[in-house]
Write a protein that holds these residues in place. Structure first.
Motif, PDB file in Angstrom:
ATOM      1  N   SER A 254     -27.710  -4.106  27.353  1.00 18.34           N
ATOM      2  CA  SER A 254     -26.596  -5.022  27.601  1.00 18.34           C
ATOM      3  C   SER A 254     -26.221  -5.021  29.076  1.00 18.34           C
ATOM      4  O   SER A 254     -26.239  -3.978  29.740  1.00 18.34           O
ATOM      5  CB  SER A 254     -25.393  -4.614  26.752  1.00 18.34           C
ATOM      6  OG  SER A 254     -24.265  -5.384  27.118  1.00 18.34           O
ATOM      7  N   LYS A 255     -25.869  -6.191  29.587  1.00 21.90           N
ATOM      8  CA  LYS A 255     -25.485  -6.299  30.994  1.00 21.90           C
ATOM      9  C   LYS A 255     -24.036  -5.910  31.229  1.00 21.90           C
ATOM     10  O   LYS A 255     -23.612  -5.734  32.372  1.00 21.90           O
ATOM     11  CB  LYS A 255     -25.727  -7.722  31.499  1.00 21.90           C
ATOM     12  CG  LYS A 255     -27.193  -8.088  31.636  1.00 21.90           C
ATOM     13  CD  LYS A 255     -27.378  -9.384  32.386  1.00 21.90           C
ATOM     14  CE  LYS A 255     -28.837  -9.641  32.683  1.00 21.90           C
ATOM     15  NZ  LYS A 255     -29.039 -10.861  33.501  1.00 21.90           N
ATOM     16  N   THR A 256     -23.255  -5.777  30.171  1.00 19.06           N
ATOM     17  CA  THR A 256     -21.828  -5.471  30.325  1.00 19.06           C
ATOM     18  C   THR A 256     -21.418  -4.147  29.695  1.00 19.06           C
ATOM     19  O   THR A 256     -20.388  -3.593  30.055  1.00 19.06           O
ATOM     20  CB  THR A 256     -20.984  -6.598  29.698  1.00 19.06           C
ATOM     21  OG1 THR A 256     -21.355  -6.763  28.320  1.00 19.06           O
ATOM     22  CG2 THR A 256     -21.196  -7.912  30.442  1.00 19.06           C
ATOM     23  N   THR A 257     -22.217  -3.638  28.750  1.00 16.88           N
ATOM     24  CA  THR A 257     -21.884  -2.379  28.097  1.00 16.88           C
ATOM     25  C   THR A 257     -23.092  -1.449  28.107  1.00 16.88           C
ATOM     26  O   THR A 257     -24.199  -1.872  28.439  1.00 16.88           O
ATOM     27  CB  THR A 257     -21.437  -2.604  26.640  1.00 16.88           C
ATOM     28  OG1 THR A 257     -22.531  -3.167  25.898  1.00 16.88           O
ATOM     29  CG2 THR A 257     -20.226  -3.535  26.571  1.00 16.88           C
TER      30      THR A 257
END
Length: 287
Positions: A254-257
């Motif tokens: 994931s790019k955010t998590t």
């Protein structure tokens, strides 16, 4: 290799050709000496030559016995024809024919997809979409270097041609390998397996681009090589980047998590932070 041909036929023809024969005898029957001439054969050198197939058919009338003058017995031609392996057209084996067809088909397919890359890139440039042209060129490089099928152009026809070529080649090699195995030549069979892999593997392309998991979520690769997870009937979107691509799975992060997923042929594994990998959902590759 010890072949067992389909038509096991051995033909031994002894044709006696005198030095001078009347024209009617040439176009008619061929005289055959009835008396034993073992002594002459032992004292003379037997000349072996190859007779043109058409000429042989023309003069190969039924042999008849005749008391022909001994001085006209000039030479003896012995032809031993053994029905060997089925060589197919132009005297080539099935594997040789399959190899030629494989080469022609994959070269045509590679040319067609390269032309498609060029066409789509030209269209993007004409429209002023320099970023799109960059992505097309990036995917072309990835396709050539890593054999990963692009997502920016349609590859349906290309994939079909490659599958047909590879399948036909595998079948031809399998037949040869099986023949060696039956004859107990395991070393030659093993050598052929390695040769087949080296010849075919460059044309085994990675076409994993869309993945469907239980619950309705869909993972799909994007033109920029990122992955998008769409779930809840399109209401939720999660962006991933490709962290690893193995033969049995593709790993996304994931790019955010700090969430990672591995997409296998039959399941999805999940990892969050420092926790170990665990089974998440069942799934499958749609493309």
């Amino acid at each position: 290799m010890s072949f067992q041909p389909r038509n096991m036929l051995s033909l031994l023809v002894i044709l006696l050709i005198p030095s001078v024969l009347p024209a009617d005898d040439i176009n008619g029957r061929v005289p055959f000496r009835s008396r034993s001439f073992d002594g002459e054969l032992n004292s003379r050198m037997i000349e072996q030559t190859v007779i043109d197939a058409g000429q042989f058919e023309e003069h190969s009338q039924p042999l008849q016995r005749s008391n022909y003058p001994e001085q006209n017995l000039n030479r003896v031609i012995m032809i031993l024809a053994y029905a060997g392996p089925d060589l197919g057209r132009n005297g080539k084996s099935d594997l040789e024919i399959a190899r030629e067809e494989f080469k022609e088909r994959v070269e045509a397919a590679m040319k067609s997809i390269d032309e498609l890359f060029e066409k789509e890139k030209a269209i993007a440039i004409k429209r002023g979409n320099t970023h799109g042209a960059y992505l097309i060129e990036r995917q072309r490089k990835r396709f050539k270097e890593k054999r990963i099928l692009p997502s920016v152009i349609r590859t349906t026809h290309f994939e079909k041609e490659i599958v047909v070529a590879v399948t036909s080649m595998q079948k031809a090699y399998h037949s040869e390998i099986l023949e060696f195995t039956r004859n107990g030549d395991k070393s030659k069979a093993s050598w052929l397996e390695t040769k087949a892999y080296n010849e075919i593997s460059p044309y085994l392309f990675d076409g994993r681009r869309v993945y469907v998991r239980d619950g309705g979520a869909v993972y799909s690769i994007q033109p920029d090589h990122s992955w998008l997870e769409v779930k809840n009937k399109g209401k939720s979107h999660v962006r991933f980047h490709e962290a690893a691509r193995k033969s049995d799975y593709i790993e996304l992060k994931s790019k955010t998590t700090d969430v990672r997923v591995r997409l296998y042929n039959d399941r999805v594994s999940l990892k969050h932070g420092y926790y170990p990998w665990g089974h998440f959902k069942k799934g499958r590759w749609a493309q």
